[in-house]
Design a protein around this motif. Structure first.
Motif, PDB file in Angstrom:
ATOM      1  N   SER A  84       0.740  -1.222   0.133  1.00  0.00           N
ATOM      2  CA  SER A  84      -0.503   0.182  -0.476  1.00  0.00           C
ATOM      3  C   SER A  84       0.435   1.412   0.510  1.00  0.00           C
ATOM      4  CB  SER A  84      -1.233  -0.127   1.054  1.00  0.00           C
ATOM      5  OG  SER A  84      -1.359   0.981   0.950  1.00  0.00           O
ATOM      6  N   THR A  86      -0.161   4.413   0.800  1.00  0.00           N
ATOM      7  CA  THR A  86      -0.167   4.933   1.976  1.00  0.00           C
ATOM      8  C   THR A  86       0.745   4.299   3.404  1.00  0.00           C
ATOM      9  OG1 THR A  86      -2.785   4.925   2.069  1.00  0.00           O
ATOM     10  CG2 THR A  86      -2.506   5.118   3.908  1.00  0.00           C
ATOM     11  N   LYS A 191      -6.275   6.160  10.701  1.00  0.00           N
ATOM     12  CA  LYS A 191      -6.623   5.905   9.365  1.00  0.00           C
ATOM     13  C   LYS A 191      -5.993   4.939   8.476  1.00  0.00           C
ATOM     14  CE  LYS A 191      -7.338  11.316   9.861  1.00  0.00           C
ATOM     15  NZ  LYS A 191      -7.116  12.544   9.571  1.00  0.00           N
ATOM     16  N   ASN A 194      -7.431   1.358   9.379  1.00  0.00           N
ATOM     17  CA  ASN A 194      -9.001   1.554   8.536  1.00  0.00           C
ATOM     18  C   ASN A 194      -8.679   1.543   7.034  1.00  0.00           C
ATOM     19  OD1 ASN A 194     -10.990   1.445  10.479  1.00  0.00           O
ATOM     20  ND2 ASN A 194     -10.286   4.103  11.009  1.00  0.00           N
ATOM     21  N   GLU A 195      -7.780   1.966   5.943  1.00  0.00           N
ATOM     22  CA  GLU A 195      -7.565   2.691   4.917  1.00  0.00           C
ATOM     23  C   GLU A 195      -7.438   0.858   4.458  1.00  0.00           C
ATOM     24  OE1 GLU A 195      -5.218   4.222   1.797  1.00  0.00           O
ATOM     25  OE2 GLU A 195      -6.217   5.025   2.868  1.00  0.00           O
TER      26      GLU A 195
END
Length: 206
Positions: A84, A86, A191, A194-195
């Motif tokens: 990811s 992120t 966050k 969750n992603e």
């Protein structure tokens, strides 16, 4: 007194009066014990300064060092193994912030005479090994949960307590300065968790 003939220069040199020789001898003898005494006093002063750091403050610094090491080593893994973007971005930010805090902590510890740990506790080593064995999305979820959320929950609690209870003013200031950064990391971690599809662990209360 009878003049003394200088053989080298061929001149007569008058001997020093006893009134000058005696004070010089006393001064030299005094210097022989004053100098060591000053060194002992300086060493005692340094030891006193180190002794001022109590057990609670020392334990905080050591736990903070271990917490930072875990974040740095785990985030180094994440930069190369995460799937990811992120997670990779989060890991990059963790490396930047935790390396800066680690440098500041080491400098502070050196002034306090506190020896920080240089390797992770065995339990954290095992967690890191288990994390390193994962790949792709599974790695992302585990890193987000264990390092992003859980580790920062513990770090926030550790630094919050030191920011109010540390006895050494410089250690207290370091904890208070670093705490907001850790709280921001925790928000980012929730966050991120969750992603990547994993419910975040319960965050530390503010």
């Amino acid at each position: 007194h009878t003049p003394i003939l200088s053989r080298r220069l061929g001149t007569e040199v008058a001997p020093r009066p006893l009134s000058l020789i005696w004070p010089m001898e006393v001064t030299l003898k005094a210097m022989q014990w004053i100098r060591p005494a000053l060194l002992v006093a300086a060493a005692a002063s340094m030891n006193l300064a180190f002794a001022e750091v109590g057990k609670t403050d020392t334990n905080f610094m050591k736990k903070a060092a271990e917490s930072g090491m875990l974040e740095i080593e785990a985030s180094t893994l994440a930069e190369s193994k995460a799937s990811s973007e992120t997670v990779k971005s989060f890991a990059s930010q963790m490396l930047k912030d935790h390396k800066a805090a680690d440098s500041e902590l080491k400098a502070l510890a050196s002034t306090k005479g506190v020896e920080l740990p240089t390797e992770l506790p065995s339990a954290d080593k095992k967690r890191l090994e288990a994390l390193g064995a994962l790949e792709g999305a599974t790695f992302d979820r585990e890193y987000a949960k264990e390092v992003g959320v859980k580790a920062h929950n513990k770090a926030v609690a550790l630094f919050r307590e030191a920011s109010t209870k540390a006895r050494d003013p410089e250690i207290k200031a370091f904890a208070g300065k670093t705490l907001p950064t850790l709280q921001h990391h925790l928000e980012m971690a929730n966050k991120m968790a969750n992603e990547v599809g994993k419910s975040p662990a319960k965050s530390a209360k503010r």
